[in-house]
Design a protein around this motif. Structure first.
Motif, PDB file in Angstrom:
ATOM      1  N   PRO A  70       0.834  -1.211   0.000  1.00 16.02           N
ATOM      2  CA  PRO A  70       0.000   0.000   0.000  1.00 16.02           C
ATOM      3  C   PRO A  70       0.872   1.266   0.000  1.00 16.02           C
ATOM      4  CG  PRO A  70      -0.821  -1.582   1.600  1.00 16.02           C
ATOM      5  CD  PRO A  70       0.500  -2.107   1.109  1.00 16.02           C
ATOM      6  N   SER A  72       0.608   5.552   0.110  1.00 15.03           N
ATOM      7  CA  SER A  72      -0.171   6.763   0.347  1.00 15.03           C
ATOM      8  C   SER A  72       0.590   7.903  -0.322  1.00 15.03           C
ATOM      9  CB  SER A  72      -0.301   6.994   1.854  1.00 15.03           C
ATOM     10  OG  SER A  72      -0.962   8.202   2.098  1.00 15.03           O
ATOM     11  N   HIS A  74       0.495  12.216  -1.895  1.00 16.70           N
ATOM     12  CA  HIS A  74      -0.033  13.571  -1.756  1.00 16.70           C
ATOM     13  C   HIS A  74       0.489  14.380  -2.946  1.00 16.70           C
ATOM     14  CE1 HIS A  74      -1.031  17.276   0.423  1.00 16.70           C
ATOM     15  NE2 HIS A  74       0.146  17.733   0.050  1.00 16.70           N
ATOM     16  N   ASN A  91      -4.469  13.038   1.330  1.00 12.20           N
ATOM     17  CA  ASN A  91      -3.741  11.790   1.092  1.00 12.20           C
ATOM     18  C   ASN A  91      -4.596  10.865   0.244  1.00 12.20           C
ATOM     19  OD1 ASN A  91      -1.326  12.353   2.340  1.00 12.20           O
ATOM     20  ND2 ASN A  91      -2.011  11.605   4.332  1.00 12.20           N
ATOM     21  N   ILE A  92      -3.970  10.275  -0.773  1.00 12.70           N
ATOM     22  CA  ILE A  92      -4.650   9.378  -1.707  1.00 12.70           C
ATOM     23  C   ILE A  92      -3.952   8.021  -1.616  1.00 12.70           C
ATOM     24  CG2 ILE A  92      -5.251   8.996  -4.124  1.00 12.70           C
ATOM     25  CD1 ILE A  92      -4.879  12.039  -4.551  1.00 12.70           C
ATOM     26  N   ARG A  93      -4.706   6.957  -1.748  1.00 14.71           N
ATOM     27  CA  ARG A  93      -4.144   5.612  -1.711  1.00 14.71           C
ATOM     28  C   ARG A  93      -3.961   5.079  -3.123  1.00 14.71           C
ATOM     29  NH1 ARG A  93      -2.069   3.820   2.770  1.00 14.71           N
ATOM     30  NH2 ARG A  93      -3.363   3.874   4.606  1.00 14.71           N
ATOM     31  N   SER A  95      -3.391   1.732  -5.448  1.00 12.39           N
ATOM     32  CA  SER A  95      -3.689   0.313  -5.353  1.00 12.39           C
ATOM     33  C   SER A  95      -2.954  -0.411  -6.471  1.00 12.39           C
ATOM     34  CB  SER A  95      -5.200   0.112  -5.390  1.00 12.39           C
ATOM     35  OG  SER A  95      -5.658  -0.532  -6.486  1.00 12.39           O
ATOM     36  N   GLY A  99      -1.829   5.006  -8.761  1.00 12.28           N
ATOM     37  CA  GLY A  99      -2.626   6.011  -8.070  1.00 12.28           C
ATOM     38  C   GLY A  99      -3.145   7.033  -9.062  1.00 12.28           C
ATOM     39  N   PHE A 117       5.270  10.538  -1.530  1.00 15.10           N
ATOM     40  CA  PHE A 117       4.605   9.277  -1.235  1.00 15.10           C
ATOM     41  C   PHE A 117       5.298   8.544  -0.100  1.00 15.10           C
ATOM     42  CE2 PHE A 117       7.711   7.960  -4.415  1.00 15.10           C
ATOM     43  CZ  PHE A 117       8.110   6.689  -4.040  1.00 15.10           C
ATOM     44  N   GLU A 118       4.512   7.678   0.531  1.00 16.59           N
ATOM     45  CA  GLU A 118       4.986   6.876   1.660  1.00 16.59           C
ATOM     46  C   GLU A 118       4.493   5.453   1.461  1.00 16.59           C
ATOM     47  OE1 GLU A 118       4.571   6.878   6.539  1.00 16.59           O
ATOM     48  OE2 GLU A 118       3.352   8.241   5.343  1.00 16.59           O
ATOM     49  N   ALA A 120       3.670   1.673   2.949  1.00 17.01           N
ATOM     50  CA  ALA A 120       3.184   1.137   4.225  1.00 17.01           C
ATOM     51  C   ALA A 120       4.268   0.345   4.952  1.00 17.01           C
ATOM     52  CB  ALA A 120       1.963   0.250   3.985  1.00 17.01           C
TER      53      ALA A 120
END
Length: 187
Positions: A70, A72, A74, A91-93, A95, A99, A117-118, A120
């Protein structure tokens, strides 16, 4: 020989006119950014009606495979001419390593897109690729305007070439020169 020089000059001038539209020369900057030698982030712009979809693809640098953990992210969008930010996303995920952000740009122009981005599996580690410097048309009406110009220039080139060919053929007929006799003389 004189007609040939004119034809070449016309083609060169038409090419310069066609290429003078900066949107055609610098469409989307570099679409891929390498981040810390670990990841590659690609940006693809996809028009959706009056809006533009910004699709980010996150991949591993070594394997080229999409990042399946995952993610996340921005996004900030800055109007280059106004020198101010016009949009900041929550923040948008992402998949499966993809994105998407859909945004409606109000004016044609150059924009800078900033991404953070980060992953998980690395909480607290923020990655920031270099920004994208993009020409973005405001909806399909603005995009179509550029295509109409290309079509008009192409039609003009075809018309000029046709007139030059017809003029040369007419002059050669007046001199009694035919294409069949020209090919025999060249041998």
């Amino acid at each position: 020989m004189h007609d040939r020089i004119i034809s070449v000059a016309v083609l060169l001038v038409a090419s310069m006119i066609l290429c003078s539209d900066i949107r055609l020369l610098w469409a989307h900057g570099e679409p891929e950014k390498v981040v810390e030698g670990k990841y590659v982030v690609s940006l693809v712009l996809v028009p959706q009606g009056e809006e533009m979809s910004l699709r980010f693809f996150f991949r591993d640098f070594k394997t080229g495979q999409r990042l399946l953990v995952p993610i996340s992210f921005h996004i900030k969008i800055r109007d280059h001419q106004a020198q101010k930010f016009v949009f900041e996303s929550p923040n948008i995920r992402a998949s499966n390593g993809v994105g998407t952000l859909v945004y409606q740009f109000s004016l044609d122009g150059f924009y800078e897109v900033f991404l953070e981005f980060e992953k998980a599996d690395e909480p607290g580690k923020i990655y920031r690729p270099d920004d994208w410097y993009l020409w973005i048309p405001a909806g399909h009406a603005a995009e179509a305007h550029g295509y109409y110009r290309i079509i008009a220039i192409s039609a003009l080139l075809v018309a000029i070439s046709g007139m030059a060919w017809w003029s040369r053929k007419k002059r050669n007929r007046g001199k009694g020169i035919h294409s069949a006799s020209l090919s025999k003389e060249l041998r």
